[in-house]
Structure formats: structure tokens, C-alpha cells
Write an enzyme that holds these catalytic residues in place. Structure first.
Site, mmCIF file in Angstrom:
data_model
loop_
_atom_site.group_PDB
_atom_site.id
_atom_site.type_symbol
_atom_site.label_atom_id
_atom_site.label_comp_id
_atom_site.label_asym_id
_atom_site.label_seq_id
_atom_site.Cartn_x
_atom_site.Cartn_y
_atom_site.Cartn_z
ATOM 1 N N HIS A 225 19.663 15.997 75.073
ATOM 2 C CA HIS A 225 19.455 16.586 73.737
ATOM 3 C C HIS A 225 20.247 17.895 73.698
ATOM 4 O O HIS A 225 21.458 17.887 73.934
ATOM 5 C CB HIS A 225 17.932 16.764 73.541
ATOM 6 N N HIS A 264 25.360 9.015 70.065
ATOM 7 C CA HIS A 264 24.239 9.501 69.263
ATOM 8 C C HIS A 264 23.315 8.342 68.955
ATOM 9 O O HIS A 264 23.770 7.229 68.735
ATOM 10 C CB HIS A 264 24.737 10.126 67.947
ATOM 11 N N ASP A 315 27.250 18.731 69.855
ATOM 12 C CA ASP A 315 27.319 19.552 71.060
ATOM 13 C C ASP A 315 28.723 19.636 71.642
ATOM 14 O O ASP A 315 29.037 20.567 72.371
ATOM 15 C CB ASP A 315 26.370 18.998 72.133
HETATM 16 C C1 LIG Z 1 22.762 10.849 72.751
HETATM 17 C C2 LIG Z 1 22.321 9.725 73.670
HETATM 18 C C3 LIG Z 1 21.164 10.208 74.523
HETATM 19 C C4 LIG Z 1 21.888 8.540 72.809
HETATM 20 O O1 LIG Z 1 21.351 7.629 73.667
HETATM 21 P P1 LIG Z 1 20.925 6.141 73.289
HETATM 22 O O2 LIG Z 1 20.829 5.965 71.821
HETATM 23 O O3 LIG Z 1 19.725 5.848 74.090
HETATM 24 O O4 LIG Z 1 22.151 5.302 73.756
HETATM 25 P P2 LIG Z 1 22.314 4.645 75.182
HETATM 26 O O5 LIG Z 1 22.141 5.688 76.235
HETATM 27 O O6 LIG Z 1 21.420 3.441 75.249
HETATM 28 O O7 LIG Z 1 23.826 4.207 75.114
HETATM 29 C C5 LIG Z 1 24.323 2.952 74.616
HETATM 30 C C6 LIG Z 1 25.554 2.597 75.405
HETATM 31 O O8 LIG Z 1 26.558 3.613 75.223
HETATM 32 C C7 LIG Z 1 26.832 4.257 76.468
HETATM 33 N N1 LIG Z 1 26.891 5.685 76.220
HETATM 34 C C8 LIG Z 1 26.138 6.367 75.327
HETATM 35 N N2 LIG Z 1 26.457 7.664 75.389
HETATM 36 C C9 LIG Z 1 27.410 7.794 76.330
HETATM 37 C C10 LIG Z 1 28.120 8.881 76.837
HETATM 38 N N3 LIG Z 1 27.911 10.124 76.366
HETATM 39 N N4 LIG Z 1 29.030 8.676 77.802
HETATM 40 C C11 LIG Z 1 29.245 7.435 78.278
HETATM 41 N N5 LIG Z 1 28.584 6.342 77.843
HETATM 42 C C12 LIG Z 1 27.688 6.533 76.865
HETATM 43 C C13 LIG Z 1 25.670 3.921 77.378
HETATM 44 O O9 LIG Z 1 26.031 3.991 78.740
HETATM 45 C C14 LIG Z 1 25.313 2.541 76.908
HETATM 46 O O10 LIG Z 1 26.265 1.660 77.449
HETATM 47 P P3 LIG Z 1 25.814 0.214 77.949
HETATM 48 O O11 LIG Z 1 25.281 -0.480 76.726
HETATM 49 O O12 LIG Z 1 27.070 -0.349 78.497
HETATM 50 O O13 LIG Z 1 24.761 0.441 78.986
HETATM 51 C C15 LIG Z 1 23.503 9.288 74.569
HETATM 52 O O14 LIG Z 1 24.598 8.916 73.765
HETATM 53 C C16 LIG Z 1 23.888 10.345 75.569
HETATM 54 O O15 LIG Z 1 23.306 10.423 76.641
HETATM 55 N N6 LIG Z 1 24.904 11.193 75.242
HETATM 56 C C17 LIG Z 1 25.295 12.267 76.124
HETATM 57 C C18 LIG Z 1 24.381 13.458 75.960
HETATM 58 C C19 LIG Z 1 24.584 14.147 74.642
HETATM 59 O O16 LIG Z 1 25.692 14.435 74.223
HETATM 60 N N7 LIG Z 1 23.462 14.461 73.985
HETATM 61 C C20 LIG Z 1 23.473 15.184 72.728
HETATM 62 C C21 LIG Z 1 23.086 14.284 71.607
HETATM 63 S S1 LIG Z 1 23.266 15.121 70.059
#
Ligand SMILES: CC(C)(COP(=O)(O)OP(=O)(O)OC[C@H]1O[C@@H](n2cnc3c(N)ncnc32)[C@H](O)[C@@H]1OP(=O)(O)O)[C@@H](O)C(=O)NCCC(=O)NCCS
Length: 378
Positions: A225, A264, A315
Site C-alpha cells: 500500500h 493496482h 507511488d
Molecule cells: C497493488 C497490488 C498489491 C495489487 O495486488 P492484487 O490486485 O492482489 O494483484 P496481484 O498481486 O494478484 O497481481 C496479479 C498479477 O500481476 C502481477 N503483479 C501485480 N503487481 C505486480 C508488480 N508490481 N510487479 C510485478 N508483478 C506484479 C502478480 O505477480 C500477478 O501475476 P500472476 O497472475 O502471474 O501471479 C500489486 O499490484 C502490488 O503488489 N504492486 C506493488 C506494490 C505497490 O505499488 N503498491 C501500491 C499500490 S497503489
């Protein structure tokens, strides 16, 4: 069929509507963000953070006298009780600022002049106090950990300007003020994000404003987050140069590492805040003659789009903006918290106006029918 299958749950409550709100709308398919009816692209550059605070708390933009009263109120409420100052001075100097803020906000709940009053009107006044005090807590903790004196906030300065004045010990220039103010505007609210949700869960038990904001701060801190903005700049520093970007990102993706600042839960297209911040980051980089971070960032964005079909989120570019402003890296997430306090407190008050306990269910998957053995037979 299990309960989870019945509710079509993918885990993480994806797609679940947890509340109705009049505060903000995150439109994931079109990449729009609306605050109380206004598109963020229209608000950005036209209104300042204090106007957004008013908008979120009153449902309409203020006129001049309404804005002036809010400014005066925020200025009046900035003073921290001496007990809270003693507490922040007593924390170990290597305390993570988000932990320090969470701790001191909890203490502010005890020192609050209306500590034991949980009436709606008292919670509203506490909301204003927290919006005014959290920036001071952050700046004072930062000064205190360096052994520096804690100057009085300047009542003539707005929220963004006063924060920069406190942490740097000098009045910021117009560009610095406008930049931080824009960051505050863009971070003020964002639908049912994880920290807002946790604040609503807490207040829905009829707890109190400070407890709800402590929950939110603890939730925002995590790298999935608000903590992602610190992760972004640390990643850029580790990679070091534009030439090293392709190999470094390739290796991280190979290792299935998350790249901070991408992806996201709701936006399936570009986060509308990202291009606004990218332009600021580019302008600041050009100005100080160091466009390394923004060029590296843009290359990472291209690679992520190409390899993972993922876009940058708020971010990703806020990190290089804060960095260009000379803000210490571990204050990036606290800046997010400072701005989001306006949204959190508005959500808490909104939850109270139409409250029902928030209590989801879980799907039990452990063993059943076990028999308790006497302790000496286990
Ligand atoms: C924001 C976030 C938590 C959303 O998570 P989510 O909706 O649960 O999405 P998931 O983690 O299930 O991701 C879906 C797919 O995209 C990939 N993915 C998502 N965000 C990614 C990232 N930042 N880098 C690499 N791969 C990513 C996941 O590995 C997953 O791949 P898979 O289906 O092959 O396993 C996630 O995108 C993330 O961890 N981002 C990085 C942290 C970040 O920037 N947070 C700020 C958000 S405003």
C-alpha cells in the site's frame, strides 16, 4: 460449494463493495478518480489541499471565507500537547517514522481535550485536530531524531508550506510549495483502499476517531500500500543508472519479485494520478539538471507495460517527486499519511452517519471432530 465459491471470491475481498460513499469514486476501467463529483484532473492545479479537505468534509468546494475559517482552524489546532512531544522525543532515534506517527497519534487520543467524548460532534472536532496535528508529529519526530530543536509552526503558512518549513528550517519557494500541495491533493482520498477500509472497520464498532486513524496508519505502512513509494526510490537507487534498468528489471521479474509502484487492485488502465506526477517529476528533474531518476522511471514503465501489461500507480512517480524536493526517503509514506488523513477522517465520519458493524465471514478449512486428550497424553 464452499462459501468462498458461492460468493465468487478471489480472496483479498476483490470486487466486494464494503460501503457506499459520497467521498470519492475510483473508476478502474476508465482510469478516473472523482472527489465528491469533481474529476481529479480538473481539481489538480486549480484547488489547493485545504480546499480538498473542505470538499471531503463538507461535500462542496469552499468560498473564500469558508476556506479562511478552515485555514484558521487548522492553524489553531496544530499545537501538540506536551505529553505527546515528550513521547516522540523518548522514541528510539531509529524508529521508523510511520511507527512513530502511529504511536504518537494513539497518545494524542489520550491527551485530547475531549478524549472520552465519542459523540459525533466531538469526533468531527478530533478529525480537524488530527488533520492539523499529524504533519506536526511527523516533522517534530524527524527533527527530534536528529537532536534538533522543535520550532513553532508558522501560523501564516498553509499545510504544505508549513511542513517544508518545519523539516528544512527555511521557507520553501513557490515551486516547492505547489509541488507538495499537489501531492497532498492527489493523495487525499481513494475509495475503499486498504487503509480507509481498516479505519471504517474500526469506527464501525463505535470505537473512536484516534483508534480508527491508528488502524489506518498501520495499514498504510505496508509495501503493498503506501509503503511502496519508499520501495520505488530504493529500487531506483539500487539499479543506479539508465543502462542498468533492463537487466535489473528482467532479473526481478524472473525471480517473480513485485516491482514497487506498479499494478493496482482497481485500475485496469493507467492510474490518473501517475501522469500528473510524472510531469512534475520531469519538470523538477530538468530544473535541477538531474533527469536520471525520471529517465530510469520511464524506462521501467515501458518495460512493465511490455512484459507484464502493468501500469505505474501513484507511488511510482510520487517517489521521484519527493526525492527531487529533498525529502528524506523514510518520510515519503508519512507524507501519504498526512494527506490521506483528510480522506480517512471523512470516511470515519461518513461511516458513523449510517453505521453497521463490518463483519465479514471466513471459510474454515482446518480439521474437524478432533477429541481433546488429557495434557500428559499430547
Ligand atoms: C497493488 C497490488 C498489491 C495489487 O495486488 P492484487 O490486485 O492482489 O494483484 P496481484 O498481486 O494478484 O497481481 C496479479 C498479477 O500481476 C502481477 N503483479 C501485480 N503487481 C505486480 C508488480 N508490481 N510487479 C510485478 N508483478 C506484479 C502478480 O505477480 C500477478 O501475476 P500472476 O497472475 O502471474 O501471479 C500489486 O499490484 C502490488 O503488489 N504492486 C506493488 C506494490 C505497490 O505499488 N503498491 C501500491 C499500490 S497503489
Amino acid at each position: 460449494m464452499t462459501k468462498a465459491e458461492e460468493s465468487n471470491s478471489k480472496g483479498g475481498m476483490e470486487g466486494t463493495v464494503a460501503a457506499t460513499t459520497r467521498l470519492s469514486d475510483v473508476q478502474g476501467l476508465t482510469g478516473k478518480l472523482i472527489y465528491c463529483g469533481y474529476d481529479i484532473n480538473d481539481l489538480a492545479g486549480k484547488v489547493n489541499y485545504e480546499e480538498v479537505v473542505y470538499l471531503l468534509h463538507q461535500g462542496q468546494l469552499p468560498n473564500c471565507s469558508q476556506l479562511e475559517s478552515l485555514r484558521q482552524e487548522l492553524t489553531r489546532q496544530r499545537e501538540l500537547p506536551s505529553g505527546a512531544i515528550d513521547l516522540l522525543r523518548s522514541l528510539p532515534t531509529d524508529t521508523q517514522p510511520m511507527n512513530a506517527i502511529r504511536t504518537v497519534v494513539s497518545a494524542l487520543g489520550c491527551f485530547d481535550p475531549e478524549a472520552n467524548d465519542v459523540s459525533f460532534e466531538a469526533q468531527r472536532r478530533k478529525a480537524t485536530r488530527l488533520i492539523a496535528q499529524i504533519p506536526i508529529v511527523t516533522a517534530y519526530f524527524h527533527l527530534s531524531r536528529q537532536g534538533k530543536p522543535l520550532p513553532y509552526p508558522d501560523p501564516g503558512l498553509g499545510e504544505a508550506e508549513n511542513f517544508l518549513y518545519l523539516i528544512n528550517g527555511r521557507k520553501p519557494n513557490e515551486e516547492e510549495i505547489e509541488t507538495l500541495d499537489l501531492c497532498y491533493v492527489l493523495h487525499a482520498d481513494h475509495g475503499m483502499n486498504a487503509s480507509t477500509f481498516s479505519s471504517r472497520v474500526t469506527i464501525a464498532t463505535l470505537s473512536d476517531m484516534h483508534s480508527a486513524i491508528c488502524s489506518a496508519i498501520g495499514t498504510l505502512k505496508g509495501p503493498l500500500h503506501g509503503g511502496a513509494n519508499e520501495g520505488v526510490i530504493r529500487m531506483l537507487q539500487d539499479i543506479g543508472s539508465l543502462e542498468a534498468v533492463d537487466a535489473a528489471i528482467g532479473e526481478k521479474l524472473e525471480r517473480k519479485e513485485k516491482i514497487m509502484g506498479f499494478g493496482h487492485r482497481v485500475y485496469k488502465v493507467l492510474d490518473p494520478r501517475a501522469p500528473l506526477l510524472m510531469r512534475v517529476s520531469q519538470r523538477l528533474g530538468d530544473k535541477v539538471g538531474d533527469s536520471r531518476w525520471i529517465r530510469m522511471s520511464q524506462r521501467i514503465a515501458e518495460l512493465m507495460k511490455e512484459k507484464k501489461k502493468l501500469n505505474a500507480n501513484v507511488d511510482f512517480y510520487s517517489a521521484s517527486v519527493y526525492y527531487s524536493l529533498g525529502i528524506p526517503i523514510d518520510l515519503f509514506t508519512p507524507l501519504f499519511a498526512i494527506a490521506r488523513t483528510s480522506g480517512w477522517t471523512a470516511h470515519v465520519l461518513e461511516q458513523l452517519t449510517n453505521n453497521r458493524l463490518i463483519r465479514p465471514e471466513s471459510e474454515y478449512e482446518g480439521p474437524t471432530d478432533l477429541q481433546v486428550k488429557p495434557i500428559d497424553e499430547r
